[in-house]
Design an enzyme around this catalytic site. Structure first.
Site, PDB file in Angstrom:
ATOM      1  N   LYS A  65      -0.624  -4.312  -3.258  1.00  0.00           N
ATOM      2  CA  LYS A  65      -1.917  -3.786  -2.931  1.00  0.00           C
ATOM      3  C   LYS A  65      -2.322  -2.397  -3.353  1.00  0.00           C
ATOM      4  O   LYS A  65      -1.639  -1.584  -2.898  1.00  0.00           O
ATOM      5  CB  LYS A  65      -1.981  -3.814  -1.283  1.00  0.00           C
ATOM      6  CG  LYS A  65      -3.225  -3.206  -0.711  1.00  0.00           C
ATOM      7  CD  LYS A  65      -3.280  -3.274   0.657  1.00  0.00           C
ATOM      8  CE  LYS A  65      -4.644  -2.590   1.199  1.00  0.00           C
ATOM      9  NZ  LYS A  65      -4.634  -0.858   1.210  1.00  0.00           N
ATOM     10  N   SER A 117       0.954  -1.067   0.102  1.00  0.00           N
ATOM     11  CA  SER A 117       0.125   0.073   0.060  1.00  0.00           C
ATOM     12  C   SER A 117       0.770   1.234   0.018  1.00  0.00           C
ATOM     13  O   SER A 117       1.639   1.484  -0.876  1.00  0.00           O
ATOM     14  CB  SER A 117      -1.085  -0.189   1.348  1.00  0.00           C
ATOM     15  OG  SER A 117      -1.833   0.744   1.208  1.00  0.00           O
ATOM     16  N   ASP A 172       9.938   5.330 -10.611  1.00  0.00           N
ATOM     17  CA  ASP A 172       9.605   5.812 -11.790  1.00  0.00           C
ATOM     18  C   ASP A 172      10.149   7.104 -12.308  1.00  0.00           C
ATOM     19  O   ASP A 172      10.327   7.498 -13.357  1.00  0.00           O
ATOM     20  CB  ASP A 172       7.922   6.095 -11.776  1.00  0.00           C
ATOM     21  CG  ASP A 172       7.069   4.845 -12.047  1.00  0.00           C
ATOM     22  OD1 ASP A 172       7.768   3.785 -12.198  1.00  0.00           O
ATOM     23  OD2 ASP A 172       6.091   4.870 -12.235  1.00  0.00           O
TER      24      ASP A 172
END
Length: 430
Positions: A314, A289, A300
């Site tokens: 998740k 999460s 990224d």
């Protein structure tokens, strides 16, 4: 409201005049199914042979649980005690003795006592093994319940039996619980200008706590090991603020609600960003999460090297709502995506460098090396790198629990070595 009153109310609603045909159609469709439920509960309450099993409040609660059970695994009805505990966890406060523990191969090991808590003052140490709680052996307690047993009302007593390396007999500690204020960030100086920061979960003040740690070390630091392993998540806004500490601009995370038009994006801000600090992020299958939001954003943006094993996967956001009986409902309200619009739901964050939790040695009885030969010549390494690096010597100064952490050793070794990959080493990005 009793089931009987609820059923009567629905009957009245069904017979009430409608002001518009469309309203009547909506009411007929919606309340017909509710009337079926209410009528069924009414008959059960009044006809079932064992009245203790068909109490109105229990049936309504169980009916709600039945609805929720057909949704995703993160949407759930939470009894009052569990709801209160989750709320206190996100606030970083609970009644307990102040021990951070880890379960390893069925053993409950003390990672560290929290400073100025009953456990710390009593002398419980990192590496101690808790073998019994109130004289009940830990191996006879259900998995996950042992930590819960150590929590309780302030001023209540608890007895812990501990096995400590070097002690012939188990040690016993009688502790008095008190309100524990937990810091979600732990840090340590690993040596040679590299520091360690671990977030155990994302609580109310996590971003501020991490910022204090980074400010303490960053000016003279050559790198940071950022540990998100076994971090189950927590507050989304804190995950965004943590990522914002290291990313200058661009999207941190996107959340998409019930409709594809219901999109929210969180952006990074240049002010207060530590853009030149080399970072290795550690993740594993327990990273979920909010911790995946941070790891995905740093990956990224090519802001950090992600190391370890694939995270939990998740990729959804939950919100908490309280119910009239003081229980709670945790509801999945959105999916989240990394800055490059990757959904990690059921996929996880794949690390840039895969490192297992332990170093595995493949032993083959038929394979022999020079060192196995009797009378082999001893080595004498004249390399400047071997003489100057001193990595192993530095690691030997760490506490045992860190020395045995293969992923942490790998991350530290990487940060210690990046300066050899270029004439001026690595500055801003790894």
């Amino acid at each position: 409201m009793s089931v009987r009153k609820f059923w009567l109310l629905l009957s009245l609603l069904g017979s009430a005049p409608s002001h518009a045909a469309s309203d009547s159609e909506v009411a007929d469709t919606r309340y017909r199914s509710l009337e079926t439920l209410a009528r069924g509960l009414y008959y059960l309450e009044n006809l079932y042979v064992d009245p203790t099993k068909v109490k109105a409040d229990d049936m309504v609660y169980n009916a709600l649980k039945g609805v929720v059970s057909n949704l995703d695994p993160h949407t759930m009805v939470m009894p009052r005690r569990a709801f209160d505990q989750l709320t206190s966890d996100t606030q970083g406060k609970f009644g307990g003795v102040g021990i951070i523990v880890s379960t390893e191969r069925g053993k409950m090991i003390v990672v560290s006592p929290i400073e100025d808590t009953p456990a710390y003052r009593a002398g419980i140490k990192s590496g101690d093994e808790i073998i019994a709680i109130d004289d009940t052996p830990v191996d006879q307690i259900k998995s996950g319940d042992a930590s819960e047993l150590m929590r309780g009302k302030p001023d209540s007593k608890i007895k812990l039996t501990v096995r400590r390396k070097g002690e012939e007999k188990p040690l016993q500690f009688t502790l008095v619980r008190e309100i524990i204020k937990v810091k979600s960030v732990r840090s340590a100086d690993l040596g040679n200008g590299i520091f360690y920061a671990r977030i155990s979960s994302f609580q109310d003040n996590t971003a501020d706590e991490l910022k204090d740690v980074v400010e303490k070390y960053a000016q003279a630091s050559k790198g940071m090991v950022f540990d998100l392993r076994d971090n189950p998540g927590g507050l989304l806004d804190q995950a965004v603020k943590v990522a914002d500490l290291f990313i200058e601009s661009g999207v941190i995370v996107s959340t998409v609600g019930r409709s594809n038009k219901d999109i929210e994006r969180e952006f990074a801000h240049k002010r207060g960003t530590y853009a030149d600090l080399p970072i290795v992020v550690l993740i594993n299958g327990g990273s979920a999460s909010a911790s995946e939001i941070v790891a995905g954003a740093l990956q990224d943006h090519e802001r950090a090297l992600i190391m370890g094993s694939t995270s939990f996967g998740k990729g959804s956001v939950q919100t908490l709502v309280s119910l009239p009986d003081h229980s709670g409902l945790k509801i999945t309200v959105a999916r989240y995506y990394t800055p490059k619009d990757r959904s990690i739901q059921a996929k996880g964050i794949t690390p840039d460098v895969v490192v297992p939790p332990q170093q595995f040695e493949v032993k083959n009885a038929t394979t022999r090396k020079e060192a196995d030969l009797k009378g082999h010549i001893e080595s004498g390494d004249l390399s400047d790198l071997a003489k100057s690096s001193g990595i192993q010597t530095e690691i030997e100064k760490w506490p045992d629990i860190q020395k045995e952490d293969y992923q942490l050793v790998s991350a530290y070794s990487f940060l210690r070595s990046v300066r050899f990959f270029g004439p001026k080493g690595v500055k801003a990005k790894i």
